[in-house]
Design a protein around this motif. Structure first.
Motif, PDB file in Angstrom:
ATOM      1  N   ASP A 206     -11.483  30.422  -1.517  1.00 17.98           N
ATOM      2  CA  ASP A 206     -10.494  31.290  -0.877  1.00 17.98           C
ATOM      3  C   ASP A 206     -10.048  32.444  -1.761  1.00 17.98           C
ATOM      4  O   ASP A 206      -9.484  33.422  -1.262  1.00 17.98           O
ATOM      5  CB  ASP A 206      -9.253  30.462  -0.494  1.00 17.98           C
ATOM      6  CG  ASP A 206      -9.585  29.375   0.526  1.00 17.98           C
ATOM      7  OD1 ASP A 206     -10.604  29.535   1.227  1.00 17.98           O
ATOM      8  OD2 ASP A 206      -8.846  28.385   0.608  1.00 17.98           O
ATOM      9  N   PHE A 210      -8.898  37.807  -2.246  1.00 11.28           N
ATOM     10  CA  PHE A 210      -7.887  38.510  -3.032  1.00 11.28           C
ATOM     11  C   PHE A 210      -8.510  39.585  -3.920  1.00 11.28           C
ATOM     12  O   PHE A 210      -7.883  40.608  -4.196  1.00 11.28           O
ATOM     13  CB  PHE A 210      -7.094  37.515  -3.884  1.00 11.28           C
ATOM     14  CG  PHE A 210      -6.249  36.585  -3.073  1.00 11.28           C
ATOM     15  CD1 PHE A 210      -5.120  37.046  -2.408  1.00 11.28           C
ATOM     16  CD2 PHE A 210      -6.588  35.243  -2.946  1.00 11.28           C
ATOM     17  CE1 PHE A 210      -4.342  36.194  -1.652  1.00 11.28           C
ATOM     18  CE2 PHE A 210      -5.819  34.391  -2.187  1.00 11.28           C
ATOM     19  CZ  PHE A 210      -4.689  34.864  -1.533  1.00 11.28           C
ATOM     20  N   PHE A 235       1.491  37.630  -2.778  1.00  7.19           N
ATOM     21  CA  PHE A 235       0.357  37.015  -2.089  1.00  7.19           C
ATOM     22  C   PHE A 235       0.105  35.592  -2.597  1.00  7.19           C
ATOM     23  O   PHE A 235      -0.180  34.682  -1.809  1.00  7.19           O
ATOM     24  CB  PHE A 235      -0.909  37.854  -2.276  1.00  7.19           C
ATOM     25  CG  PHE A 235      -0.893  39.145  -1.521  1.00  7.19           C
ATOM     26  CD1 PHE A 235      -0.154  39.284  -0.356  1.00  7.19           C
ATOM     27  CD2 PHE A 235      -1.625  40.242  -1.972  1.00  7.19           C
ATOM     28  CE1 PHE A 235      -0.132  40.480   0.351  1.00  7.19           C
ATOM     29  CE2 PHE A 235      -1.620  41.433  -1.282  1.00  7.19           C
ATOM     30  CZ  PHE A 235      -0.868  41.559  -0.120  1.00  7.19           C
ATOM     31  N   ALA A 236       0.222  35.406  -3.907  1.00  9.82           N
ATOM     32  CA  ALA A 236      -0.023  34.090  -4.493  1.00  9.82           C
ATOM     33  C   ALA A 236       1.011  33.070  -4.017  1.00  9.82           C
ATOM     34  O   ALA A 236       0.667  31.927  -3.684  1.00  9.82           O
ATOM     35  CB  ALA A 236      -0.004  34.192  -6.026  1.00  9.82           C
ATOM     36  N   TYR A 239       0.325  32.313  -0.375  1.00 15.94           N
ATOM     37  CA  TYR A 239      -0.879  31.501  -0.263  1.00 15.94           C
ATOM     38  C   TYR A 239      -0.596  30.042  -0.606  1.00 15.94           C
ATOM     39  O   TYR A 239      -1.023  29.124   0.106  1.00 15.94           O
ATOM     40  CB  TYR A 239      -1.959  32.064  -1.189  1.00 15.94           C
ATOM     41  CG  TYR A 239      -3.182  31.182  -1.298  1.00 15.94           C
ATOM     42  CD1 TYR A 239      -4.134  31.167  -0.274  1.00 15.94           C
ATOM     43  CD2 TYR A 239      -3.395  30.383  -2.412  1.00 15.94           C
ATOM     44  CE1 TYR A 239      -5.258  30.357  -0.372  1.00 15.94           C
ATOM     45  CE2 TYR A 239      -4.506  29.577  -2.512  1.00 15.94           C
ATOM     46  CZ  TYR A 239      -5.441  29.569  -1.493  1.00 15.94           C
ATOM     47  OH  TYR A 239      -6.543  28.766  -1.582  1.00 15.94           O
ATOM     48  N   LYS A 243      -0.865  26.950   1.936  1.00 15.80           N
ATOM     49  CA  LYS A 243      -1.814  25.893   1.591  1.00 15.80           C
ATOM     50  C   LYS A 243      -1.103  24.538   1.493  1.00 15.80           C
ATOM     51  O   LYS A 243      -1.624  23.521   1.958  1.00 15.80           O
ATOM     52  CB  LYS A 243      -2.498  26.211   0.263  1.00 15.80           C
ATOM     53  CG  LYS A 243      -3.682  25.299  -0.051  1.00 15.80           C
ATOM     54  CD  LYS A 243      -4.408  25.760  -1.295  1.00 15.80           C
ATOM     55  CE  LYS A 243      -5.685  24.968  -1.517  1.00 15.80           C
ATOM     56  NZ  LYS A 243      -5.482  23.525  -1.573  1.00 15.80           N
TER      57      LYS A 243
END
Length: 254
Positions: A206, A210, A235-236, A239, A243
């Motif tokens: 995934d 990025f 974004f991290a 994510y 997740k």
């Protein structure tokens, strides 16, 4: 470079390996980016030092010390490369070409450091058997650090004091020659290798998307590094939250 400046650079080199910089050491203080700034500060040009240190850092993005192996000494490369560049007026790419072989030489000091700790381990065992806790502390902490300081500070100081001046003389002799141009070309290629090694480690699963998001932000939106770093952090976090939520739902279904 003055003797005092060389000694300070030697102390920086020791601090990257010693335990005195709490929460830092090899993983932060020992990186060429930070050491480049510190050496530049000592030599009166922290901006150039940071630029050179950041360029040298690119080579070692994918280099890791695992299982006791030490492929290259990025700290010594950062210190010597930055010092040589600022003192002699080399460009960042030319400094990179000089820093790489210095980093390889630094691995010998690392091995000597490991060997020097062996006698103190047995000495600590002896004092532990005697129940002398004070001497165990001395054998585990004080004595090894004295030896480590000698192994790291003295060679680095001598290299900075005499080596940089020697490099300066060579640069003056080769000024305008094709050799310096070749060093510049080589130095421009080496950071690409570091970036490629880093991509090999992270360009999986995934995480691939990025990379392309970052590429678009840089090339087409012309965002600076601070903005990209802030977006990458956002974004991290998103994510990881998504997740984690997905994993919880899968666990509930099972």
């Amino acid at each position: 470079m003055s003797l005092l400046q060389a000694v300070i650079c030697g102390i920086f080199y020791y601090l990257n390996a010693g335990p005195w910089v709490i929460g830092a050491g090899y993983y932060t203080f020992g990186k060429p980016l930070l050491l480049g700034f510190m050496v530049g500060l000592v030599l009166g040009d922290p901006i150039t030092g940071t630029i050179i240190g950041a360029t040298i850092q690119l080579i070692y993005l994918g280099v890791m010390s695992t299982g006791g192996s030490y492929p290259a000494d990025s700290a010594l490369a950062g210190i010597m490369g930055t010092a040589a560049a600022i003192t002699t007026g080399l460009s960042a790419t030319e400094a990179v070409a000089i820093a790489v072989p210095i980093g390889l030489i630094g691995t010998a000091l690392y091995q000597l450091r490991m060997l020097s700790a062996v006698p103190f381990t047995h000495l600590a065992d002896k004092y532990a058997a005697e129940g002398n806790t004070k001497k165990v502390f001395l054998a585990n902490v004080l004595y090894p650090q004295i030896i480590l300081a000698a192994i790291y500070i003295i060679p680095c100081t001598l290299a900075c004091y005499f080596g940089v001046n020697a490099i300066s003389g060579v640069v003056d002799a080769l000024s305008g020659s094709a050799i310096l141009s070749a060093l510049s070309v080589i130095g421009g290629i080496l950071p690409v290798i570091g970036i490629a090694m880093n991509m090999k480690a992270i360009f999986k699963g995934d995480a691939r998307c990025f990379f392309f998001v970052g590429f678009i932000l840089v090339v087409y939106l012309n965002l600076d590094l601070i903005a990209i770093s802030a977006l990458a952090l956002i974004f991290a976090i998103l994510y990881m939250q998504l997740k984690s939520s997905s994993d919880e739902k899968e666990a509930a279904v099972k």
